[in-house]
Scaffold this active site. Structure first.
Site, PDB file in Angstrom:
ATOM      1  N   ASN A  10      -3.973  90.007 -34.036  1.00  0.00           N
ATOM      2  CA  ASN A  10      -2.797  89.182 -34.297  1.00  0.00           C
ATOM      3  C   ASN A  10      -2.687  88.943 -35.801  1.00  0.00           C
ATOM      4  O   ASN A  10      -3.653  88.563 -36.445  1.00  0.00           O
ATOM      5  CB  ASN A  10      -2.917  87.844 -33.557  1.00  0.00           C
ATOM      6  CG  ASN A  10      -2.860  88.022 -32.052  1.00  0.00           C
ATOM      7  OD1 ASN A  10      -2.090  88.853 -31.548  1.00  0.00           O
ATOM      8  ND2 ASN A  10      -3.668  87.277 -31.326  1.00  0.00           N
ATOM      9  N   HIS A  24      -9.825  89.177 -37.424  1.00  0.00           N
ATOM     10  CA  HIS A  24     -10.699  89.388 -36.270  1.00  0.00           C
ATOM     11  C   HIS A  24      -9.994  90.304 -35.285  1.00  0.00           C
ATOM     12  O   HIS A  24      -8.764  90.321 -35.200  1.00  0.00           O
ATOM     13  CB  HIS A  24     -11.059  88.061 -35.594  1.00  0.00           C
ATOM     14  CG  HIS A  24      -9.871  87.226 -35.244  1.00  0.00           C
ATOM     15  ND1 HIS A  24      -9.177  86.490 -36.193  1.00  0.00           N
ATOM     16  CD2 HIS A  24      -9.234  87.023 -34.075  1.00  0.00           C
ATOM     17  CE1 HIS A  24      -8.174  85.869 -35.600  1.00  0.00           C
ATOM     18  NE2 HIS A  24      -8.169  86.181 -34.323  1.00  0.00           N
TER      19      HIS A  24
HETATM   20  P1  5GP Z   1      -5.879  84.482 -32.976  1.00  0.00           P
HETATM   21  O1  5GP Z   1      -4.933  83.609 -32.222  1.00  0.00           O
HETATM   22  O2  5GP Z   1      -6.047  83.992 -34.406  1.00  0.00           O
HETATM   23  O3  5GP Z   1      -5.584  85.931 -32.883  1.00  0.00           O
HETATM   24  O4  5GP Z   1      -7.273  84.328 -32.254  1.00  0.00           O
HETATM   25  C1  5GP Z   1      -8.182  83.316 -32.513  1.00  0.00           C
HETATM   26  C2  5GP Z   1      -9.127  83.294 -31.341  1.00  0.00           C
HETATM   27  O5  5GP Z   1     -10.275  82.562 -31.725  1.00  0.00           O
HETATM   28  C3  5GP Z   1      -8.558  82.631 -30.090  1.00  0.00           C
HETATM   29  O6  5GP Z   1      -8.592  83.552 -28.999  1.00  0.00           O
HETATM   30  C4  5GP Z   1      -9.478  81.437 -29.864  1.00  0.00           C
HETATM   31  O7  5GP Z   1      -9.749  81.197 -28.504  1.00  0.00           O
HETATM   32  C5  5GP Z   1     -10.716  81.823 -30.627  1.00  0.00           C
HETATM   33  N1  5GP Z   1     -11.447  80.703 -31.173  1.00  0.00           N
HETATM   34  C6  5GP Z   1     -10.950  79.662 -31.872  1.00  0.00           C
HETATM   35  N2  5GP Z   1     -11.925  78.804 -32.229  1.00  0.00           N
HETATM   36  C7  5GP Z   1     -13.081  79.337 -31.741  1.00  0.00           C
HETATM   37  C8  5GP Z   1     -14.450  78.905 -31.782  1.00  0.00           C
HETATM   38  O8  5GP Z   1     -14.807  77.879 -32.352  1.00  0.00           O
HETATM   39  N3  5GP Z   1     -15.356  79.710 -31.174  1.00  0.00           N
HETATM   40  C9  5GP Z   1     -15.002  80.878 -30.560  1.00  0.00           C
HETATM   41  N4  5GP Z   1     -15.977  81.578 -29.999  1.00  0.00           N
HETATM   42  N5  5GP Z   1     -13.735  81.306 -30.495  1.00  0.00           N
HETATM   43  C10 5GP Z   1     -12.783  80.540 -31.081  1.00  0.00           C
END
Ligand code: 5GP
Ligand code: ZN
Length: 112
Positions: free
Chosen positions: A85, A98
């Protein structure tokens, strides 16, 4: 740096870690969107693929090459989906690049 993934990488926030080397980690997503949901995270903090330096691109390539050894560790033998994303419309919530690794089920194909 007020970044949740930097804190995890520095060991200041707990995570379920499946793999780590000098350049990347793989953790379980805290809020899984599929039966198996991992995050492949390069250790260096930057937000966008479009802003990568040549060095960061090479690191990312090496991180992706790790998938071969990650397949048995993560149970990805039946296939997996990679998602990155980028920015507001994609609902990027963590400003640290990520790669989502989604697996463990048949997946649909919808933009939202
Ligand atoms: P994005 O929305 O930025 O593509 O994805 C961020 C991801 O990080 C989300 O799927 C969310 O669940 C995950 N995430 C956010 N905070 C944490 C955390 O503290 N630990 C872990 N393991 N995942 C996290
Ligand atoms: Zn970060």
């Amino acid at each position: 740096m007020d970044c949740v993934f930097c804190k995890i990488i520095e060991g200041n926030l707990p995570s379920q870690k499946f793999y780590e080397d000098d350049e990347c980690i793989v953790i379980k997503d805290i809020n899984p969107a599929a039966n198996k949901h991992y995050l492949l995270i390069p250790k260096q903090h930057y937000k966008f693929l479009a802003d990568m330096s040549d060095g960061q691109a090479q690191v990312l390539g090496r991180c992706l090459k790790k998938l071969k050894e990650l397949i048995p560790i993560l149970g990805l033998e039946n296939g997996y989906r990679l998602v990155v994303n980028q920015g507001e419309d994609a609902l990027q919530t963590v400003p640290h690049l990520h790669i989502h690794i989604l697996a463990g089920q048949k997946m649909g194909w919808t933009p939202a």
